[in-house]
Design an enzyme around this catalytic site. Sequence first.
Site, PDB file in Angstrom:
ATOM      1  CB  ILE A 550     -14.467  26.335 -87.248  1.00  0.00           C
ATOM      2  CG1 ILE A 550     -14.505  27.314 -88.436  1.00  0.00           C
ATOM      3  CG2 ILE A 550     -15.779  25.588 -87.115  1.00  0.00           C
ATOM      4  CD1 ILE A 550     -14.737  26.629 -89.773  1.00  0.00           C
ATOM      5  N   GLY A 553      -8.753  34.171 -87.515  1.00  0.00           N
ATOM      6  CA  GLY A 553      -7.765  34.544 -88.512  1.00  0.00           C
ATOM      7  C   GLY A 553      -7.071  35.825 -88.136  1.00  0.00           C
ATOM      8  CG  ASP A 672       0.238  35.373 -95.274  1.00  0.00           C
ATOM      9  OD1 ASP A 672       1.257  34.721 -94.990  1.00  0.00           O
ATOM     10  OD2 ASP A 672      -0.691  35.559 -94.468  1.00  0.00           O
TER      11      ASP A 672
END
Length: 854
Positions: A550, A553, A672
Site C-alpha cells: 500500500i 517509506g 521528522d
Amino acid sequence: MSLVVLITIAFSCYNLIVAAPPAFKQSEASALRNSRWWPPSVTGNTTLLYCAWPGVSCDDHGSVDWIYLTNMYRIGGNLSDMNFSLLPSLTYLQLMNTELTGVIPLQICTLSRLTHLDLSNNSLVGKLPPCVQNLINLEVLYIDHNQISGSIPPELGNLERLTDLNLGFNALNGVVPLTIGRLHNLKSLIFSSNDLGGSIPLELGNLTEMHIVDLSCNNFTGPIPSFIGNLTSLTLLYLQENKFGGFIPPEIGNLMNLTHLNLQRNKLNGSIPLEIGDLRNLRLLNLNSNNLVGKIPLELGRLIEMSFVDLSSNVFTGPLPSFIWNLTFLTYLSLQVNKFSGSIPSAIGNLEYLIKLNLSENRFHGAIPSEIGNLRRLEFLDLSSNNFVGKIPVELVILRWLSQLDLHNNSLFGLIPALKSNSFLYRLNLSYNHLKGPIPKNLVAAFPHTAFIGNDDLYYFDETQTYRRRSSVILHTPVFILLAVVFISCIVIGSCFLIQLATKSMPIKTVQPETLEKNGNFLSIWNYDGKIAYEDIINATEDFDLKYCIGTGGYGSVYRARLPNGKAVALKKLHRLEAEDPSFDKSFRNEVKHLTEIRHRSIIKLHGFCLHRRCMFLIYEFMENGSLFCVLRDDVEAVELDWSKRVDLVQDTAHALSYMHHDCARPMVHRDISSNNILLNSRMQAFVSDFGTTRLLDHDSSSNFTANIAGTYGYIAPELAYTLIVNEKCDVYSFGVVAMETMIGEHPGDIVSTLLTSSGEDIMLHRILDPRLPFPRENSVARSIVLIVSLALACLSANPKSRPTMKQVSEAFLARKLPLAKSFHEISLAQLQNNNRSWLEGGPTEASSGLSDE
C-alpha cells in the site's frame, strides 16, 4: 431512660446520617461504577468521589448533571451498560467517539432534564426510539456517524426547543417527516449520508432560523423547492449527491447570508440563475456534475468573497468572462468537461491564492500564459484535452508547490523545461503533444514512459553523450519490465522459501515472548514468538505479494495484512538490499527500540517485529485513512475531516509530542514531524508515526546534539540550515507547520515565510482557513481554532528560544478557554502573534501566557 443514654443514641443517629450518603448518591455512584466506562484506576480510588471523576460534574446538591467523556476514554462496550434511570439530574451527556455499541436504550428517554445529547461517532445500531419525544428540554441531538436504521420518527417534531439536529452518516430510510416543520428554533439540520428519499417537505420552509441545512448524499427527488428562499438565515446549504432535477430556483438569491452552496451530482438543468449574483457572502459554489447549460452569468462577478468554484461536468459554453480573473481570493477553480472556448488571458496571474486549477476537456486555445508563474501556491494544474499551442511556460519551474501537472492531448511544441526542480511534483503527463528534444534526465528517472508518449520528436539523453529515439525505448520497455518482474519474482519466491527453511533450523532474532498465543493473536503483547508470527505474516501477505503493498517509506515498503484472528495490521518491511546498508538497519532497529518504550494513545502502536538479516519487518496497527497529507489533498476526505476533528487531531499530536519530550521514561525528539507522518484511523483520529530518525534527549546535561539533517522538506526548523544542532525545539517548529497545514488545508508555505519576515498585519485569520469547510458554527470550535493558530504561530518563531515547549502547548489546550473579545472575522494573524492575547476577553488562557522560554 437516662440523659446519657439519650445523648448516646442521638449522637449515633447523627453519625449514621452523616456517614451514610443519601440514597440517590449511592444509586448514582453504583450506576457510574457498574457502567465500567471508567478504568479501575479511577473507580478503585476510594479517596476520589465520583463527582471528581474525569468527565463527571455534579450540581449544587451533589447529583450528577454532566457526563463529558468524548475520546477521553475509549469506553467500548454497550451503551445500555449505564443505568440512565438512576441519573435523574443529568442535563448534559456527551459520549462522542467512545467506541460504544448496541442500541439506544429506552432508559435514555427518562432523562427529562437533558438539554444536550451527543452519541456521535460510535457503532450504535437499531432504530431511533420514538420515546425521545419525552426529552422535552433537549436542545442539541447528535447521533451522526453510527449505524442507526429505520425511518426518522415523527415524534422528533415534539422537541420544540431543539436547535441542533444531526442524524447524518447512518442507515436511515424513508422520508423526512412533516413534523420536523414544528422545530421553529432549529438552527442546524443535518441528515447527510443516509438512504432518505422523496421530496423536501414544504413544512421545512417554516424553519426560518436555520443556519445549516445538509441533506447531501441521499436519494431526494423532485425540484429544489422555491420555499428554500424563505430560509434567509442560511449560511450553508448542502444538497449534493441526490436526484434533484429541474431548474435552480431563482429564490435562492434571497439567501444573502449564504457562504457555501453545494448542488453537485444531481440532475439539475437549465442555466445558472442570475440571482446567485446576489449572494455577496458566498465563498463556495459547487455545481459539478449536473446538466446545466449556457454561459456563466456576469452577475457572478459580484461574488468577490469566493474561494472555491467548481462548475465541472456540465454543458457550459462560451469564453470565460473576464471577472473570473478578478476573484482574487480563489483557491480552487475547476471547469473541466464543459464546452468553454477562447484563450486564457494574462490576468490569470491575479489569482495568487489559487491552489487547484482544472480547465481540462474543453475547447480552449492559444498559448498558456507565462503569468501562470505568478500562482506561487499552485499545487494542481490540469489543462489537458484542449487546443493549447506554443511552448510549455518555463515559469512553471518556479511553482515550488506544484505536485500534479497534466498538459496531455494539446498541440504544445518545443523543449520540456526542467520541471523536476519542483520537489513536490509526483504526477506528470505531457503525452500526445508536439514536444521535441531530449527528455530531461531527472524526469526520465521520476516518471513512467506513458508521461511522454505521443511526442514523436522526444528522445532520451544517453549517458554516452549520444541520443536515441524515445519510440524505440517505448517499444522495448514492456519487455524489459516483464523480464525484470519475472526475475525479481523468482528471487522473492526463492528467498522466502529459503527463509522458511531457515526458520525451522535457526531462531529468529526476536525478544522472547511474555505470553504465547496461537493463530498469530499477538496483538495484545509486545514480544511474540517469531516463528508463529512469521508464518502468519507470510500467509497473510502471500509471501509479501505486491498486491498487498500500500506504499513505500523511507527505507521499506508498507503492506496491509489480515491475520487469522481477523485483525488488520500494517507491515513495514525493509528490503533485503536496504537491510545490508548499516544506516537503514540502524533506522529500522531504532524505530523498534523507541516504540517498545512508548505508551501513548496518540502514538502509533507497535504490535510486533522480526529483526533478522534475511527478513526484517515491523507490525503496526492499521490506519484506515492513511496520512494527514493525503487526506488534506482529497476534497471528499478533507470535508469529512471537519473542524472538530481537526481540532482534536492537532491537540492529540501536541499531547503525544509533549509526552515524548517530557514524560517518557527516556525523553526523545522525533526529528521528522510532518503531515505524512501523522496517520489517521477510521475515526480520523491522529497517531504520530515513523520513528526511524528519533534521538534520545539527555536533559541531565544538554538537550542539544549534533546530527545529520533529518526530516521532511518544508517542515524542518530554519536554524538547521546553518547548524546541525538538534533539540526538541525542532519538533516544536515542525508541529507548528503541521498545525497550520491542518487549519489551512494545505502546506502553509508562503504564509510561514511571510510571518517570519513581517507581522502578518494584513492577513485575516478567516481568509486562510480551508475553504472547503464552512466557518465553524460552534463558539467552542471557533475559540479552539483561534488558539491553535495562535500557538502554531508561536511555534514557528525563527528564534528557537522564543518557541514554547510542547508541554506548554499541551497545557494550553487543556486549560480553560476564555471567550473571544472580537468577532471571528475580525481577528488577524498579527493579533494572534501579539503576546497580549488581545483577542481574548480577560487576557490569555490559563496556560497560554508566558509560552516563551526567554
